[in-house]
Scaffold this active site. Sequence first.
Site, PDB file in Angstrom:
ATOM      1  N   LYS A  11      48.243  36.075  42.320  1.00  0.00           N
ATOM      2  CA  LYS A  11      49.081  36.583  43.413  1.00  0.00           C
ATOM      3  C   LYS A  11      50.273  35.688  43.723  1.00  0.00           C
ATOM      4  CE  LYS A  11      46.203  39.865  45.740  1.00  0.00           C
ATOM      5  NZ  LYS A  11      44.874  39.723  45.106  1.00  0.00           N
ATOM      6  N   SER A  44      41.976  37.003  36.452  1.00  0.00           N
ATOM      7  CA  SER A  44      43.002  37.050  37.504  1.00  0.00           C
ATOM      8  C   SER A  44      42.818  35.979  38.582  1.00  0.00           C
ATOM      9  CB  SER A  44      43.034  38.432  38.155  1.00  0.00           C
ATOM     10  OG  SER A  44      41.744  38.804  38.606  1.00  0.00           O
ATOM     11  N   GLU A  47      51.092  42.186  54.668  1.00  0.00           N
ATOM     12  CA  GLU A  47      49.807  42.757  55.060  1.00  0.00           C
ATOM     13  C   GLU A  47      48.751  42.090  54.170  1.00  0.00           C
ATOM     14  OE1 GLU A  47      51.607  44.068  52.628  1.00  0.00           O
ATOM     15  OE2 GLU A  47      50.003  44.183  51.136  1.00  0.00           O
TER      16      GLU A  47
HETATM   17  C1  LIG Z   1      44.020  40.757  44.767  1.00  0.00           C
HETATM   18  C2  LIG Z   1      43.295  40.443  43.525  1.00  0.00           C
HETATM   19  C3  LIG Z   1      43.125  41.421  42.502  1.00  0.00           C
HETATM   20  C4  LIG Z   1      43.562  42.847  42.643  1.00  0.00           C
HETATM   21  O1  LIG Z   1      44.935  43.045  42.760  1.00  0.00           O
HETATM   22  P1  LIG Z   1      45.815  43.659  41.585  1.00  0.00           P
HETATM   23  O2  LIG Z   1      47.117  43.943  42.255  1.00  0.00           O
HETATM   24  O3  LIG Z   1      45.140  44.890  41.077  1.00  0.00           O
HETATM   25  O4  LIG Z   1      45.924  42.625  40.532  1.00  0.00           O
HETATM   26  C5  LIG Z   1      42.490  41.042  41.323  1.00  0.00           C
HETATM   27  N1  LIG Z   1      42.021  39.798  41.146  1.00  0.00           N
HETATM   28  C6  LIG Z   1      42.149  38.839  42.098  1.00  0.00           C
HETATM   29  C7  LIG Z   1      41.592  37.485  41.828  1.00  0.00           C
HETATM   30  C8  LIG Z   1      42.788  39.136  43.314  1.00  0.00           C
HETATM   31  O5  LIG Z   1      42.903  38.184  44.251  1.00  0.00           O
END
Ligand SMILES: *Cc1c(COP(=O)(O)O)cnc(C)c1O
Length: 399
Positions: free
Chosen positions: A89, A377, A111
């Site tokens: 993010k 992610s 948000e």
């Molecule tokens: C917020 C988040 C997501 C989901 O958001 P996307 O916009 O679909 O990438 C996925 N993995 C993590 C670790 C997150 O914090």
Amino acid sequence: MSYKVNKEGYYGEFGGAFIPELMYPNIKELQDNYLRIINSKEFKEEFAHLLKDYVGRPSPLYYAERMSEHYNSKIYLKREDLNHTGAHKINNTVGQIILARALGKKRIIAETGAGQHGVATATVCALKGMPCVVYMGRVDVERQAPNVKKMRMLGAKVVTVDSGNKTLKDATNEAMRDWINHPEDTHYIIGSAVGPHPYPDMVTHFQSVISEEMRWQLMEQTGSELPTRVIACVGGGSNAAGAFYHFLDDTKVELIGVEAAGKGIHTKQSAATLAIGRPGVLHSARSYLMQTDDGQITEPYSISAGLDYPGIGPLHSHLYETGRAKYLAATDTEVLKAAFLLTRLEGIIPALESAHALAALDKIKMNPDDVNVVNISGRGDKDMETYLKYFDDEKYQTK
Ligand SMILES: *Cc1c(COP(=O)(O)O)cnc(C)c1O
């Protein structure tokens, strides 16, 4: 076939900017200026500098040897979990804060649902010394208390939202109201590849550094820029959009998005938008949505707060309809098993969201020579309480 956004902000028949008239000046200013700014030399230099020295990029592409043995196929992990603040993010919030300053904005709003995007926004506001207001539903404020404390320590004001279901959708409505009232001095940082044009394209652009790095890292490690497939979890779709972007036109590369099936896609307790949704308009864009027969948005559910969203970014609706990407769904049980497996085989505790992408490895047919890239992610620190509830249970362990 084009997978890129057109001038009007559409991916095929998805996207656009279905905004209330009062929000028009804000959105128009962004639409008219974002490409000029993000393609300028000054922007590119500062973005590259902060990604390298502040976020810690490039994130490694790691060949997971024991995972590869387990699946009898080559598994590479893209380590977004090693970024500053623990997830992908921050790539987006760094990009948007530089953009906001180039536009002359003095104040940031956002948000947040789980609080991860709120923390990433509060972080870049501290970095640049800008006032930051984060809207968050009361239910989320209560269940994500550690992230609320982090945001406050970083100097952000967290506004508790008591309207509607008191969750993400209601927090988004409040943020939009704030923006309408402060069109001159405020920039609204949206946290995923969703919302009105140009947000999906802008957020995808900032996250596309993920696939840009993957290409040269794969070249170094495998002798080819192209993997067999790329796998990423999908909430709003920003980490997947970033992981897919530089492979979209290489149609040999399979792209696989993984949604949250929750307790199962037929149980009414899931967040698998493409699996059970229909096209409609939410948060000012046309895309697939989870809705009732008469068009009311339904409440999503997932074990991972970050995937708990009733919509999906318009790029993914387009990739789904054109067949360029495939979308699977993983249940909470499958996700827990996948998280424990990675932890025990590689010593990496993934975020629950990322474990959805890992769970897909049990659902696809892989050959021994295939090169599979899984986008990790984020890291699992924030999910320890959930993991501790399950990890002594045999049912979730792979023998
Ligand atoms: C917020 C988040 C997501 C989901 O958001 P996307 O916009 O679909 O990438 C996925 N993995 C993590 C670790 C997150 O914090």
